[in-house]
Write an enzyme that holds these catalytic residues in place. Structure first.
Site, PDB file in Angstrom:
ATOM      1  N   LYS A 178       0.366  -1.285  -0.203  1.00 47.38           N
ATOM      2  CA  LYS A 178      -0.320  -0.272  -0.280  1.00 47.38           C
ATOM      3  C   LYS A 178       0.676   0.774  -0.358  1.00 47.38           C
ATOM      4  CE  LYS A 178      -1.394   2.878   2.060  1.00 47.38           C
ATOM      5  NZ  LYS A 178      -2.075   4.089   1.890  1.00 47.38           N
ATOM      6  N   GLU A 253       9.200   2.262  11.033  1.00 47.99           N
ATOM      7  CA  GLU A 253      10.613   3.441  10.216  1.00 47.99           C
ATOM      8  C   GLU A 253       9.954   4.866  10.566  1.00 47.99           C
ATOM      9  OE1 GLU A 253      13.733   2.428  10.548  1.00 47.99           O
ATOM     10  OE2 GLU A 253      14.024   3.838  11.139  1.00 47.99           O
ATOM     11  N   CYS A 287      13.868  11.664   6.766  1.00 49.30           N
ATOM     12  CA  CYS A 287      13.551  11.522   8.078  1.00 49.30           C
ATOM     13  C   CYS A 287      15.221  11.372   8.467  1.00 49.30           C
ATOM     14  CB  CYS A 287      12.966   9.942   8.707  1.00 49.30           C
ATOM     15  SG  CYS A 287      13.917   8.720   7.852  1.00 49.30           S
ATOM     16  N   GLU A 388       9.010  17.678  14.838  1.00 48.36           N
ATOM     17  CA  GLU A 388       9.517  17.211  13.084  1.00 48.36           C
ATOM     18  C   GLU A 388       8.952  17.738  12.731  1.00 48.36           C
ATOM     19  OE1 GLU A 388       8.986  12.679  11.642  1.00 48.36           O
ATOM     20  OE2 GLU A 388      11.139  13.110  10.774  1.00 48.36           O
TER      21      GLU A 388
HETATM   22  P1  ADP Z   1       3.410  10.863   5.870  1.00 45.87           P
HETATM   23  O1  ADP Z   1       3.690  12.142   6.833  1.00 45.87           O
HETATM   24  O2  ADP Z   1       4.579  10.142   5.590  1.00 45.87           O
HETATM   25  O3  ADP Z   1       2.320  10.937   5.287  1.00 45.87           O
HETATM   26  P2  ADP Z   1       2.177   9.072   7.118  1.00 45.87           P
HETATM   27  O4  ADP Z   1       2.275   8.136   8.733  1.00 45.87           O
HETATM   28  O5  ADP Z   1       0.551   9.502   7.078  1.00 45.87           O
HETATM   29  O6  ADP Z   1       3.190  10.274   7.324  1.00 45.87           O
HETATM   30  O7  ADP Z   1       2.126   8.479   6.120  1.00 45.87           O
HETATM   31  C1  ADP Z   1       2.656   6.893   5.886  1.00 45.87           C
HETATM   32  C2  ADP Z   1       2.184   5.992   5.010  1.00 45.87           C
HETATM   33  O8  ADP Z   1       1.193   5.376   5.956  1.00 45.87           O
HETATM   34  C3  ADP Z   1       1.272   6.564   4.010  1.00 45.87           C
HETATM   35  O9  ADP Z   1       1.396   5.178   2.978  1.00 45.87           O
HETATM   36  C4  ADP Z   1      -0.878   6.322   4.143  1.00 45.87           C
HETATM   37  O10 ADP Z   1      -1.049   6.140   3.594  1.00 45.87           O
HETATM   38  C5  ADP Z   1      -0.739   5.253   5.512  1.00 45.87           C
HETATM   39  N1  ADP Z   1      -1.234   5.499   6.992  1.00 45.87           N
HETATM   40  C6  ADP Z   1      -1.617   6.577   6.842  1.00 45.87           C
HETATM   41  N2  ADP Z   1      -2.662   6.454   8.017  1.00 45.87           N
HETATM   42  C7  ADP Z   1      -2.883   5.257   8.125  1.00 45.87           C
HETATM   43  C8  ADP Z   1      -3.477   4.177   9.409  1.00 45.87           C
HETATM   44  N3  ADP Z   1      -3.930   4.540   9.990  1.00 45.87           N
HETATM   45  N4  ADP Z   1      -2.857   2.969   9.002  1.00 45.87           N
HETATM   46  C9  ADP Z   1      -1.841   1.956   8.300  1.00 45.87           C
HETATM   47  N5  ADP Z   1      -1.775   3.187   7.174  1.00 45.87           N
HETATM   48  C10 ADP Z   1      -1.714   3.667   7.779  1.00 45.87           C
END
Ligand code: ADP
Length: 502
Positions: A178, A253, A287, A388
């Site tokens: 995903k 990570e 990061c 951050e």
């Molecule tokens: P960023 O700030 O780098 O966008 P996120 O943590 O929001 O960081 O997103 C990183 C990844 O995690 C993306 O692929 C996002 O779609 C996914 N993501 C966000 N929320 C969830 C969740 N509740 N469960 C699983 N994956 C998630």
């Protein structure tokens, strides 16, 4: 490269390109120009279920494919990445925004990681050790686990998927991937090339969509025993909670608030170059970016003026133009968040030395461009020195000596990367020991990891796992200890063996 268009892309499940069950889509938008690069399926739990079922079915056969053969497919994939490096690089400047040299580096990192992990197909060492009993043999072997759910961010759209997929595959797992919703086109190209390399159907599946629906469904799915996730701390905590009931292996990570220490005896030219590269490379969206610069008193004024001058020389622009140093940030929300931290810094009493504004004119208005920003006189407890920001903003902090520098560097909740500039070997070695981070650089900035050492951090940067190098195999395999008794009789460990002194 004509990318603008409304082409609709699909998920890849069980070897077929398919729409989301709901028929819903979302757009990939260029952060540089606002152009729409394509429509992607907005997947839900239903699509994730199909992908997991395909991956689970494929695993029964894939786990039996000899690891060197799995590695051979990865070698082919690495060659395809090499052949397509220029196209992927160009696409990355458009979909993610980073400048050409860095986009090429992102693809190269995937090539390096894939080659390294392909070689693992002929290593993947276990242990043999003598038994305490006669006519008995013992060994440990790494076993594949099953379906791996890989959830990735947008800032390394080709490299990070390779960190997760290459080791997971060579170890004999199958994948439901995903990718980040901001860079789906690069993820789709990545999977196309993997498939072209000769993976059996169902071994890699991609499900596009948003975190809260597709991502969450993947984390929750009972047939996905391993989740490998890179993203924000907040989401990492949520993923951990969601996976906890099923005792899944969760590899995280997460964030960083990395500091570069510059001591009085440092080579300041070298330090400034390293700071500029670490703070403003990828527009600060790594990061491992250096969002703090911790400077000893005697070097502070000189370093500050050289750093501000260097930041002001950086050319903001489109990633695909050769003379651009700093590209856009990923989306409007990021632009707003970065600017809100400028306001927070000013309110906290930090001195804005340069930047601190959204760039306008020059075609910048259609994209998300933020001027490289340096704050001076920052107190280590200020929010701009603790949280951050994930943008081109760095904070100068003044300290008295090396001990205080290390205390300040460690005085954050994250522990990813760290760095010290000094010509004193004793101070350098103390820093290697005392900096509380997964990565320490001596006389280099906070970025520049290579694929064959572990990558990851301490404290809130993760949960103890590492990516890259041999350490990655620990996420994607479980140890099995095997005892072979060829004595033809019942032998009892701890009971039948000779006792020392008996
Ligand atoms: P960023 O700030 O780098 O966008 P996120 O943590 O929001 O960081 O997103 C990183 C990844 O995690 C993306 O692929 C996002 O779609 C996914 N993501 C966000 N929320 C969830 C969740 N509740 N469960 C699983 N994956 C998630």
């Amino acid at each position: 490269m004509a990318l603008t268009g409304t082409k609709t892309f699909k998920n890849f499940i069980g070897g077929e390109w398919v729409d989301a069950g709901s028929g819903e889509t979302f757009e990939s938008v260029s952060p540089a120009t606002g152009d729409v690069l394509g429509q992607f399926p907005r997947s839900s739990a239903e699509d994730v279920d199909r992908a997991v079922a395909a991956a689970r079915a494929a695993w029964e056969e894939w786990r039996l494919v000899p690891a060197p053969e799995r590695g051979t497919i990865l070698y082919r994939f690495a060659n395809l990445l090499i052949e397509n490096k220029d196209d992927l690089t160009d696409l990355m400047t458009r979909e993610m925004g980073k400048v050409k040299a860095e986009a090429g580096g992102d693809v190269q990192e995937a090539i390096d990681m894939t080659l390294y992990m392909a070689g693992e197909g002929r290593r993947m060492f276990g242990q043999t050790t003598p038994s305490e009993l006669r006519d008995k043999f013992m060994m440990s072997v790494r076993m594949p686990i099953g379906v791996v759910g890989a959830i990735t961010p947008w800032n390394f759209p080709i490299a990070i998927p390779s960190w997760k997929l290459a080791p997971a595959l060579v170890c004999g797992n199958t994948i439901v991937f995903k990718p980040a919703e901001d860079t789906p086109l690069l993820a789709e190209r990545f999977v196309e090339l993997l498939q072209e390399a000769g993976l059996p159907n169902g071994v890699v599946n991609i499900v596009h969509g948003f975190g809260e629906d597709a991502g969450e469904a993947l984390v929750r799915h009972p047939d996905v025993p391993v989740i490998t996730f890179t993203g924000s701390r907040e989401t990492g905590v949520r993923v951990t909670h969601t996976a906890a009931d099923q005792l899944k292996i969760v590899h995280l990570e997460l964030g960083g608030k990395n500091g570069i220490i510059v001591l009085d005896d440092a080579d300041l030219d070298l330090a400034v170059e390293g700071i500029v590269w670490s703070a403003f490379g990828t527009s600060g969206q790594r990061c491992t970016a250096a969002s703090r610069v911790i400077v000893q008193d005697g070097a502070y004024e000189e370093l500050q003026s050289r750093l501000v001058a260097a930041a002001e020389r950086l050319r903001l622009g489109y990633g695909w133009d050769d003379d651009t140093d700093v590209g856009p940030v990923i989306n409007k929300a990021a632009l707003e968040k970065i600017h809100s931290y400028t306001e927070i810094g000013k309110d906290e009493g930090a001195k804005l030395l340069t930047g601190g504004e959204v760039a306008s004119g020059n075609g910048f208005d259609k994209g998300n461009f933020y001027r490289p920003t340096v704050f001076g006189d920052v107190d280590p407890q200020m929010r701009i020195a603790q949280e951050e920001i994930f943008g081109p903003t760095t904070a100068l902090i003044r300290v008295r000596d090396a001990d205080e520098a290390i205390r300040v560097s460690n005085g954050i909740k994250y522990g990813l990367s760290s760095s010290i500039y000094t010509r004193d070997v004793n101070k350098a070695f103390r820093a290697m020991r005392d900096l509380a981070a997964g990565i320490t650089y001596i006389n280099a900035g906070t970025i520049g990891a290579e694929v064959h050492l572990p990558f990851g951090g301490t404290k809130d940067t993760g949960n103890g796992h590492r990516e890259a190098g041999q350490a990655a195999l620990d996420v994607f395999t479980e140890w099995k200890s095997i005892y072979v008794d060829y004595s033809g009789k019942l032998q009892k460990a701890q009971i039948d063996n000779l006792k020392p002194g008996a």
